[in-house]
Design a protein around this motif. Structure first.
Motif, short mmCIF file in Angstrom:
data_model
loop_
_atom_site.label_atom_id
_atom_site.label_comp_id
_atom_site.label_asym_id
_atom_site.label_seq_id
_atom_site.Cartn_x
_atom_site.Cartn_y
_atom_site.Cartn_z
N ILE A 23 -4.55 7.22 -13.15
CA ILE A 23 -5.34 6.26 -12.39
C ILE A 23 -4.40 5.60 -11.39
O ILE A 23 -3.28 5.23 -11.73
N ALA A 24 -4.84 5.51 -10.15
CA ALA A 24 -4.11 4.80 -9.11
C ALA A 24 -4.82 3.47 -8.90
O ALA A 24 -6.05 3.43 -8.79
N VAL A 25 -4.05 2.40 -8.87
CA VAL A 25 -4.62 1.06 -8.75
C VAL A 25 -4.01 0.37 -7.54
O VAL A 25 -2.78 0.24 -7.44
N GLN A 26 -4.86 -0.08 -6.62
CA GLN A 26 -4.40 -0.82 -5.45
C GLN A 26 -4.57 -2.30 -5.71
O GLN A 26 -5.67 -2.76 -6.06
N PHE A 27 -3.48 -3.04 -5.53
CA PHE A 27 -3.51 -4.48 -5.75
C PHE A 27 -3.67 -5.22 -4.43
O PHE A 27 -3.59 -4.63 -3.35
N ALA A 28 -3.90 -6.52 -4.51
CA ALA A 28 -4.22 -7.34 -3.34
C ALA A 28 -3.17 -7.23 -2.24
O ALA A 28 -3.51 -7.26 -1.06
N GLY A 29 -1.91 -7.07 -2.57
CA GLY A 29 -0.87 -6.96 -1.56
C GLY A 29 -0.86 -5.62 -0.84
O GLY A 29 -0.13 -5.43 0.11
N GLY A 30 -1.68 -4.68 -1.32
CA GLY A 30 -1.78 -3.37 -0.69
C GLY A 30 -1.04 -2.26 -1.42
O GLY A 30 -1.26 -1.09 -1.16
N ALA A 31 -0.12 -2.62 -2.31
CA ALA A 31 0.65 -1.62 -3.05
C ALA A 31 -0.27 -0.86 -4.01
O ALA A 31 -1.18 -1.43 -4.60
N VAL A 32 0.00 0.43 -4.13
CA VAL A 32 -0.76 1.29 -5.03
C VAL A 32 0.18 1.78 -6.13
O VAL A 32 1.21 2.38 -5.84
N TYR A 33 -0.18 1.50 -7.36
CA TYR A 33 0.58 1.93 -8.52
C TYR A 33 -0.18 3.06 -9.20
O TYR A 33 -1.39 2.96 -9.40
N VAL A 34 0.54 4.12 -9.55
CA VAL A 34 -0.08 5.26 -10.22
C VAL A 34 0.41 5.27 -11.66
O VAL A 34 1.62 5.33 -11.93
N TYR A 35 -0.54 5.20 -12.58
CA TYR A 35 -0.27 5.25 -14.01
C TYR A 35 -0.76 6.60 -14.52
O TYR A 35 -1.91 6.97 -14.28
N THR A 36 0.11 7.32 -15.21
CA THR A 36 -0.24 8.64 -15.70
C THR A 36 -0.17 8.69 -17.22
O THR A 36 0.42 7.80 -17.85
N HIS A 37 -0.74 9.74 -17.78
CA HIS A 37 -0.63 9.96 -19.23
C HIS A 37 0.84 9.98 -19.64
O HIS A 37 1.21 9.42 -20.67
N ALA A 38 1.68 10.62 -18.82
CA ALA A 38 3.10 10.75 -19.15
C ALA A 38 3.84 9.41 -19.05
O ALA A 38 4.73 9.14 -19.84
N SER A 39 3.47 8.57 -18.09
CA SER A 39 4.22 7.32 -17.88
C SER A 39 3.73 6.17 -18.77
O SER A 39 4.53 5.41 -19.29
N ALA A 40 2.43 6.04 -18.91
CA ALA A 40 1.86 4.89 -19.62
C ALA A 40 1.23 5.24 -20.96
O ALA A 40 0.91 4.35 -21.74
N GLU A 64 -0.73 -6.86 -19.56
CA GLU A 64 -0.41 -6.97 -20.98
C GLU A 64 0.07 -5.68 -21.62
O GLU A 64 0.82 -5.71 -22.60
N HIS A 65 -0.34 -4.52 -21.10
CA HIS A 65 -0.09 -3.26 -21.81
C HIS A 65 0.64 -2.18 -21.02
O HIS A 65 1.17 -1.25 -21.62
N ALA A 66 0.64 -2.26 -19.71
CA ALA A 66 1.19 -1.13 -18.94
C ALA A 66 1.95 -1.58 -17.69
O ALA A 66 2.17 -0.78 -16.79
N HIS A 67 2.36 -2.82 -17.65
CA HIS A 67 2.93 -3.41 -16.44
C HIS A 67 3.98 -2.55 -15.76
O HIS A 67 3.85 -2.23 -14.58
N ASP A 68 5.03 -2.19 -16.46
CA ASP A 68 6.12 -1.42 -15.85
C ASP A 68 6.04 0.07 -16.14
O ASP A 68 6.98 0.81 -15.85
N ALA A 69 4.93 0.53 -16.68
CA ALA A 69 4.80 1.93 -17.09
C ALA A 69 4.17 2.80 -16.02
O ALA A 69 3.54 3.80 -16.32
N TYR A 70 4.34 2.46 -14.77
CA TYR A 70 3.76 3.26 -13.69
C TYR A 70 4.68 4.45 -13.36
O TYR A 70 5.89 4.37 -13.53
N ALA A 71 4.06 5.51 -12.91
CA ALA A 71 4.80 6.72 -12.54
C ALA A 71 5.35 6.61 -11.13
O ALA A 71 6.41 7.14 -10.82
N SER A 72 4.58 5.94 -10.26
CA SER A 72 5.04 5.76 -8.88
C SER A 72 4.37 4.54 -8.27
O SER A 72 3.34 4.07 -8.74
N LYS A 73 5.01 4.05 -7.21
CA LYS A 73 4.48 2.92 -6.45
C LYS A 73 4.52 3.30 -4.98
O LYS A 73 5.53 3.77 -4.48
N GLN A 74 3.39 3.10 -4.32
CA GLN A 74 3.28 3.40 -2.91
C GLN A 74 3.07 2.10 -2.14
O GLN A 74 2.14 1.36 -2.47
N PRO A 75 3.95 1.81 -1.19
CA PRO A 75 3.81 0.51 -0.47
C PRO A 75 2.54 0.39 0.32
O PRO A 75 1.86 1.32 0.57
#
Length: 75
Positions: A23-40, A64-75
């Motif tokens: 799942i890729a999640v875009q936050f208010a600042g515009g950054a997109v974090y990708v969380y994968t089965h392998a990373s999170a 609470e559960h996956a904060h730093d477990a992203y596979a990649s971050k896109q600015p």
């Protein structure tokens, strides 16, 4: 990306994109974090998908559960 419904009205999540194993999640600042089965972990990613589609609770769950477990971050 699919706009996040944000039923609580105060989420930092703006949009998301669901893939088979991620799942890729875009936050208010515009950054997109990708969380994968392998990373999170499969359980966390699948739960994030459900929360994203429900439009509520995704930012809190990530915090609470996956904060730093992203596979990649896109600015």
């Amino acid at each position: 990306m699919t706009p996040y419904a944000n039923f609580s009205g105060d989420s930092g999540v703006q949009a998301y994109r669901i893939g088979a194993r991620q799942i890729a999640v875009q936050f208010a600042g515009g950054a997109v974090y990708v969380y994968t089965h392998a990373s999170a972990g499969r359980e966390h990613v699948e739960h994030m998908k459900l929360l994203a589609q429900a439009g509520q609770g995704l930012a809190t769950y990530i915090s609470e559960h996956a904060h730093d477990a992203y596979a990649s971050k896109q600015p």
